[in-house]
Design a protein around this motif. Structure first.
Motif, PDB file in Angstrom:
ATOM      1  N   ASP A 142      14.985  31.281  -3.782  1.00 34.76           N
ATOM      2  CA  ASP A 142      13.998  32.231  -3.276  1.00 34.76           C
ATOM      3  C   ASP A 142      14.268  32.550  -1.811  1.00 34.76           C
ATOM      4  O   ASP A 142      14.114  33.693  -1.367  1.00 34.76           O
ATOM      5  CB  ASP A 142      12.580  31.671  -3.409  1.00 34.76           C
ATOM      6  N   LEU A 143      14.668  31.550  -1.057  1.00 39.44           N
ATOM      7  CA  LEU A 143      14.916  31.745   0.370  1.00 39.44           C
ATOM      8  C   LEU A 143      16.125  32.645   0.583  1.00 39.44           C
ATOM      9  O   LEU A 143      16.036  33.666   1.279  1.00 39.44           O
ATOM     10  CB  LEU A 143      15.130  30.396   1.049  1.00 39.44           C
ATOM     11  N   THR A 144      17.259  32.278  -0.007  1.00 39.25           N
ATOM     12  CA  THR A 144      18.458  33.103   0.166  1.00 39.25           C
ATOM     13  C   THR A 144      18.318  34.448  -0.534  1.00 39.25           C
ATOM     14  O   THR A 144      18.943  35.428  -0.133  1.00 39.25           O
ATOM     15  CB  THR A 144      19.696  32.374  -0.384  1.00 39.25           C
ATOM     16  N   GLY A 145      17.491  34.488  -1.555  1.00 41.70           N
ATOM     17  CA  GLY A 145      17.330  35.732  -2.298  1.00 41.70           C
ATOM     18  C   GLY A 145      16.449  36.748  -1.611  1.00 41.70           C
ATOM     19  O   GLY A 145      16.522  37.939  -1.920  1.00 41.70           O
ATOM     20  N   ASN A 146      15.614  36.299  -0.655  1.00 41.02           N
ATOM     21  CA  ASN A 146      14.643  37.203  -0.051  1.00 41.02           C
ATOM     22  C   ASN A 146      14.745  37.342   1.459  1.00 41.02           C
ATOM     23  O   ASN A 146      14.051  38.170   2.041  1.00 41.02           O
ATOM     24  CB  ASN A 146      13.226  36.760  -0.424  1.00 41.02           C
ATOM     25  N   CYS A 147      15.593  36.573   2.111  1.00 41.93           N
ATOM     26  CA  CYS A 147      15.827  36.775   3.541  1.00 41.93           C
ATOM     27  C   CYS A 147      16.682  38.028   3.737  1.00 41.93           C
ATOM     28  O   CYS A 147      17.750  38.153   3.123  1.00 41.93           O
ATOM     29  CB  CYS A 147      16.547  35.575   4.147  1.00 41.93           C
ATOM     30  N   THR A 148      16.241  38.932   4.610  1.00 41.13           N
ATOM     31  CA  THR A 148      16.993  40.181   4.778  1.00 41.13           C
ATOM     32  C   THR A 148      18.364  39.951   5.404  1.00 41.13           C
ATOM     33  O   THR A 148      19.301  40.710   5.140  1.00 41.13           O
ATOM     34  CB  THR A 148      16.191  41.179   5.635  1.00 41.13           C
ATOM     35  N   ASN A 149      18.507  38.893   6.220  1.00 35.79           N
ATOM     36  CA  ASN A 149      19.814  38.654   6.837  1.00 35.79           C
ATOM     37  C   ASN A 149      20.885  38.329   5.803  1.00 35.79           C
ATOM     38  O   ASN A 149      22.070  38.574   6.016  1.00 35.79           O
ATOM     39  CB  ASN A 149      19.726  37.549   7.897  1.00 35.79           C
ATOM     40  N   ILE A 150      20.458  37.769   4.667  1.00 32.22           N
ATOM     41  CA  ILE A 150      21.413  37.418   3.613  1.00 32.22           C
ATOM     42  C   ILE A 150      22.031  38.674   2.989  1.00 32.22           C
ATOM     43  O   ILE A 150      23.130  38.624   2.432  1.00 32.22           O
ATOM     44  CB  ILE A 150      20.728  36.554   2.528  1.00 32.22           C
ATOM     45  N   ALA A 151      21.355  39.816   3.097  1.00 36.86           N
ATOM     46  CA  ALA A 151      21.897  41.053   2.546  1.00 36.86           C
ATOM     47  C   ALA A 151      23.269  41.359   3.132  1.00 36.86           C
ATOM     48  O   ALA A 151      24.165  41.845   2.426  1.00 36.86           O
ATOM     49  CB  ALA A 151      20.939  42.218   2.821  1.00 36.86           C
ATOM     50  N   ALA A 152      23.450  41.071   4.415  1.00 39.25           N
ATOM     51  CA  ALA A 152      24.759  41.259   5.047  1.00 39.25           C
ATOM     52  C   ALA A 152      25.661  40.053   4.807  1.00 39.25           C
ATOM     53  O   ALA A 152      26.839  40.193   4.458  1.00 39.25           O
ATOM     54  CB  ALA A 152      24.583  41.498   6.548  1.00 39.25           C
ATOM     55  N   GLY A 153      25.104  38.857   4.989  1.00 41.91           N
ATOM     56  CA  GLY A 153      25.913  37.649   4.845  1.00 41.91           C
ATOM     57  C   GLY A 153      26.503  37.491   3.461  1.00 41.91           C
ATOM     58  O   GLY A 153      27.614  36.980   3.296  1.00 41.91           O
ATOM     59  N   ARG A 154      25.769  37.904   2.433  1.00 40.83           N
ATOM     60  CA  ARG A 154      26.266  37.769   1.065  1.00 40.83           C
ATOM     61  C   ARG A 154      27.496  38.646   0.834  1.00 40.83           C
ATOM     62  O   ARG A 154      28.428  38.255   0.122  1.00 40.83           O
ATOM     63  CB  ARG A 154      25.172  38.108   0.057  1.00 40.83           C
ATOM     64  N   LEU A 155      27.502  39.847   1.432  1.00 38.64           N
ATOM     65  CA  LEU A 155      28.676  40.718   1.304  1.00 38.64           C
ATOM     66  C   LEU A 155      29.894  40.074   1.968  1.00 38.64           C
ATOM     67  O   LEU A 155      30.990  40.066   1.402  1.00 38.64           O
ATOM     68  CB  LEU A 155      28.400  42.080   1.939  1.00 38.64           C
ATOM     69  N   SER A 156      29.704  39.549   3.166  1.00 38.22           N
ATOM     70  CA  SER A 156      30.818  38.902   3.866  1.00 38.22           C
ATOM     71  C   SER A 156      31.314  37.690   3.094  1.00 38.22           C
ATOM     72  O   SER A 156      32.526  37.432   3.005  1.00 38.22           O
ATOM     73  CB  SER A 156      30.381  38.489   5.278  1.00 38.22           C
ATOM     74  N   TYR A 157      30.380  36.935   2.515  1.00 39.28           N
ATOM     75  CA  TYR A 157      30.743  35.757   1.726  1.00 39.28           C
ATOM     76  C   TYR A 157      31.518  36.151   0.474  1.00 39.28           C
ATOM     77  O   TYR A 157      32.558  35.553   0.148  1.00 39.28           O
ATOM     78  CB  TYR A 157      29.486  34.988   1.356  1.00 39.28           C
ATOM     79  N   LEU A 158      31.023  37.162  -0.234  1.00 34.71           N
ATOM     80  CA  LEU A 158      31.661  37.581  -1.483  1.00 34.71           C
ATOM     81  C   LEU A 158      33.111  37.979  -1.269  1.00 34.71           C
ATOM     82  O   LEU A 158      34.001  37.569  -2.019  1.00 34.71           O
ATOM     83  CB  LEU A 158      30.884  38.746  -2.105  1.00 34.71           C
ATOM     84  N   PHE A 159      33.347  38.789  -0.237  1.00 31.17           N
ATOM     85  CA  PHE A 159      34.695  39.320  -0.020  1.00 31.17           C
ATOM     86  C   PHE A 159      35.518  38.502   0.975  1.00 31.17           C
ATOM     87  O   PHE A 159      36.633  38.876   1.299  1.00 31.17           O
ATOM     88  CB  PHE A 159      34.602  40.773   0.464  1.00 31.17           C
ATOM     89  N   ASN A 160      34.937  37.379   1.466  1.00 29.69           N
ATOM     90  CA  ASN A 160      35.623  36.519   2.430  1.00 29.69           C
ATOM     91  C   ASN A 160      36.015  37.313   3.675  1.00 29.69           C
ATOM     92  O   ASN A 160      37.172  37.319   4.105  1.00 29.69           O
ATOM     93  CB  ASN A 160      36.867  35.869   1.787  1.00 29.69           C
ATOM     94  N   LEU A 161      35.027  37.955   4.276  1.00 29.66           N
ATOM     95  CA  LEU A 161      35.256  38.788   5.459  1.00 29.66           C
ATOM     96  C   LEU A 161      34.950  37.983   6.717  1.00 29.66           C
ATOM     97  O   LEU A 161      33.966  37.253   6.789  1.00 29.66           O
ATOM     98  CB  LEU A 161      34.368  40.029   5.401  1.00 29.66           C
ATOM     99  N   LYS A 162      35.771  38.148   7.757  1.00 27.07           N
ATOM    100  CA  LYS A 162      35.676  37.335   8.961  1.00 27.07           C
ATOM    101  C   LYS A 162      35.103  38.082  10.161  1.00 27.07           C
ATOM    102  O   LYS A 162      34.964  37.500  11.246  1.00 27.07           O
ATOM    103  CB  LYS A 162      37.072  36.801   9.329  1.00 27.07           C
TER     104      LYS A 162
END
Length: 518
Positions: A142-162
C-alpha cells in the motif's frame, strides 16, 4: 540553449489510446468529453445543479479513459498481489512509458544502466481514497503503491536507469514543469536522455465536489477557451510521455524527431490577488524568459498553445498577458494563432502540460494546426481588436514562412507555479535511407502467445490508415527488427510486397500458437 529533440511519444487520453488516435481526434475536431462513467461513481447520487448543495457536484461530465483497472503485471515482473495495491496511475505510467520507449526505437537493453532521467508530473492519488484496506489495514505494498514519488522511482527501477528520478507536483502545471526540469537536466549534463511525463486519474468524486464549491467546473462540461460562454473547466484524466535527447546525439543515433525544444522557463505568481488567482504580470515575465532562453523574438512565434481552461477570470488575464508580449515587432496583419487542447479533451490537471506538448509536437510533425473547439463568440473581456491573437477554429496547414515554425506552450498551476516552453519544427533531413530490398521480415514478440495475436491485431489496426508504400514497409520492418525489445514468444511475417503485409498478419490468426516453441 542547445536544442533538445523529442524522439518518442506515448499517450492515453480521452477517446484516444495512442498518439495516432490522438492526432485523428485533434485533426478531425472531435470532442472527447462524456458523462461520468457509472464504473467511477453514481452521478445521480452526487449531481445537483446548485454547486452550494452539501456533498454535491454541479457537472455530470468529464474526460475519461477506459479500462483503467486492467494491467499486465507479469509483463513488468510485478506480482498480482502487489499490482492490486498499486495506484492505477503507476500502472498506466509503466505501460505508456514502455510504449514511448518503443516509439523512440530504443530497446530495454540499451536503456539499462544509462544516465537517463525520469521526471513525472503527478498531483493526486484518488486510489488511496477508494481502496478500502488502505486506511484501516495498510500493507507494505500500500505504501509503495500509493506514494507519488514511487511513480518516478518505479520507472527508473524497472528500466535500471541511473539518472535523476523525481515526481513533480505544482498542480495544473506539474507535467510542463517536469519537462522543464528534464531539459535542465540534459542541458546540465546530469542526464544523457530523459523521460518526461504526466498522469492524472479521477477515481473519487471528492475532487469534483470541492471544485464545484470553488465554482471552477463548467456545468455543461466543456472548456470553451476565450469564448463568451466560458463558464469553467471540465475535469479529465490521461497520461502522456515523451523521450528527450540532445539534438546532436539524436542526429548521431539516426533517431526520428517529432519536434525540438528550444527553451523553457518557470516562475511563480508571488503574492497576487489570491492564492489560486492567476497573475498577468507573472505570466508576461514567464513568456519573456522562455523566449530569451530560446533566443527567439516574440514576433517569431507562429502559434501558442494556451493554458486556456475556459474560465471567465483566467482567460482574459492569459490573453492580455500573452498579447502584450507578442505584439512587440509583430505586423498587425500577422496575428499569432492560439488554441487549447482542453477544448478537445478537457483539463488533465497534472497531465495538462504534457498533453499540450504532445499536441503541438504532432502538429509540427504533420504540418497542420488542428482546430480549437467551442469558440463561437469572443469573450467580451478579451480585447481581440487590440491584441495580436487569433483563435484557430479550423484545421489548416502551417502557414508558409521563411524560417521554421515556432510554438509557445503555457501551463499555469492553481498553486501559482507557471511554466512556458518553446517548440520548433524539426526541419531536418539527417536520416539516411536503409538499403533493404524485398523480402522483408516483420518480427512480432510478446510475453505470451495471446499477446502475440494482440500485437498482430494492433499492427493491422494501425496499417489500415497508412499508405503501404515500399519505403514505409521497409522502415516498419527495420524498426521492428532492430529498434524493438524482443520477448520470449515470437512469430514473424515474411513480406514480399506491401500488399502481402496485411495478408501475412491475418494468417497469424489461423496459426495454432500452442504448437510453437519459444
Amino acid at each position: 540553449m542547445k536544442p533538445i529533440a523529442i524522439i518518442g511519444i506515448g499517450c492515453r487520453f480521452p477517446q484516444a489510446n495512442n498518439p495516432h488516435e490522438f492526432w485523428q481526434l485533434l485533426s478531425q475536431g472531435k470532442d472527447g468529453i462524456t458523462e461520468i462513467p457509472k464504473e467511477r461513481w453514481n452521478i445521480n447520487e452526487y449531481y445537483d445543479e446548485n454547486p452550494e448543495t452539501q456533498g454535491k457536484m454541479n457537472s455530470r461530465y468529464g474526460g475519461f479513459l477506459s479500462q483503467v483497472d486492467g494491467f499486465d503485471a507479469n509483463f513488468f515482473g510485478i506480482s498480482p498481489r502487489e499490482a492490486v495495491l498499486m495506484d492505477p496511475q503507476q500502472r498506466l505510467l509503466l505501460e505508456v512509458a514502455w510504449e514511448t520507449i518503443e516509439d523512440a526505437g530504443i530497446t530495454r537493453e540499451q536503456l539499462a544502466g544509462s544516465k537517463t532521467g525520469v521526471f513525472v508530473g503527478i498531483a493526486t492519488n484518488d486510489y488511496s481514497r477508494i481502496h478500502a484496506g488502505y486506511s484501516h489495514h495498510p500493507q507494505g505494498y500500500d505504501l509503495t503503491g500509493n506514494c507519488t514519488n514511487i511513480a518516478a522511482g518505479r520507472l527508473s527501477y524497472l528500466f535500471n536507469l541511473k539518472g535523476p528520478s523525481l515526481a513533480v507536483d505544482t498542480a495544473c502545471s506539474s507535467s510542463l514543469v517536469a519537462v522543464h526540469l528534464a531539459c535542465q537536466s540534459l542541458w546540465n549534463d546530469e542526464s544523457s536522455m530523459a523521460i518526461a511525463s504526466g498522469v492524472n486519474l479521477i477515481l473519487s468524486p471528492i475532487g469534483n465536489i470541492a471544485l464545484s464549491k470553488l465554482k471552477a467546473l463548467s456545468p455543461d462540461g466543456r472548456c470553451k477557451t476565450f469564448d463568451e460562454s466560458a463558464n469553467g473547466y471540465v475535469r479529465s484524466e490521461g497520461v502522456g510521455c515523451i523521450i528527450l535527447k540532445p539534438l546532436a546525439q539524436a542526429i548521431a543515433d539516426n533517431d526520428s524527431i517529432y519536434a525540438l525544444i528550444r527553451g523553457t522557463a518557470i516562475n511563480h505568481d508571488g503574492r497576487s490577488k489570491g492564492l489560486t488567482v492567476p497573475y498577468g504580470p507573472a505570466q508576461e515575465s514567464l513568456i519573456r524568459s522562455a523566449l530569451k532562453n530560446a533566443e527567439i523574438e516574440p514576433k517569431e512565434l507562429n502559434y501558442v498553445e494556451l493554458h486556456g481552461t475556459g474560465t471567465s477570470l483566467g482567460d482574459p488575464i492569459e490573453a492580455i498577458a500573452l498579447g502584450s508580449v507578442l505584439e512587440e515587432g509583430r505586423d498587425k496583419d500577422n496575428p499569432c494563432l492560439v488554441g487549447s487542447v482542453k477544448s478537445n479533451i478537457g483539463h488533465l490537471e497534472a497531465a495538462a502540460g504534457i498533453a499540450s506538448v504532445i499536441k503541438m509536437a504532432l502538429s509540427l510533425k504533420n504540418k497542420q494546426i488542428p482546430p480549437s473547439l467551442h469558440f463561437n463568440k469572443p469573450n467580451p473581456y478579451i480585447p481581440f481588436d487590440k491584441l495580436p491573437l487569433k483563435l484557430q477554429s479550423s484545421l489548416i496547414t502551417w502557414p508558409q514562412q521563411e524560417t521554421s515554425a515556432k510554438v509557445g506552450i503555457s501551463s499555469f498551476g492553481f498553486s501559482g507555479t507557471n511554466a512556458h516552453l518553446i517548440l520548433e519544427e524539426a526541419n531536418l533531413s539527417h536520416q539516411e535511407p536503409i538499403a533493404l530490398t524485398f523480402p522483408h521480415l516483420l518480427p512480432l514478440s510478446a510475453h505470451s502467445q495471446e499477446a502475440v495475436r494482440d500485437l498482430a491485431q494492433n499492427y493491422e489496426d494501425f496499417l489500415k490508415d497508412q499508405a503501404l508504400t515500399p519505403e514505409f514497409v521497409q522502415n516498419l520492418c527495420y524498426s521492428a527488427s532492430i529498434r524493438r525489445t524482443h520477448h520470449a514468444h515470437r512469430q514473424a511475417v515474411v513480406v514480399h510486397s506491401p500488399e502481402e503485409l496485411l495478408k501475412g498478419l491475418k494468417e497469424l490468426e489461423t496459426i495454432d500458437l500452442s504448437t510453437q516453441s519459444k
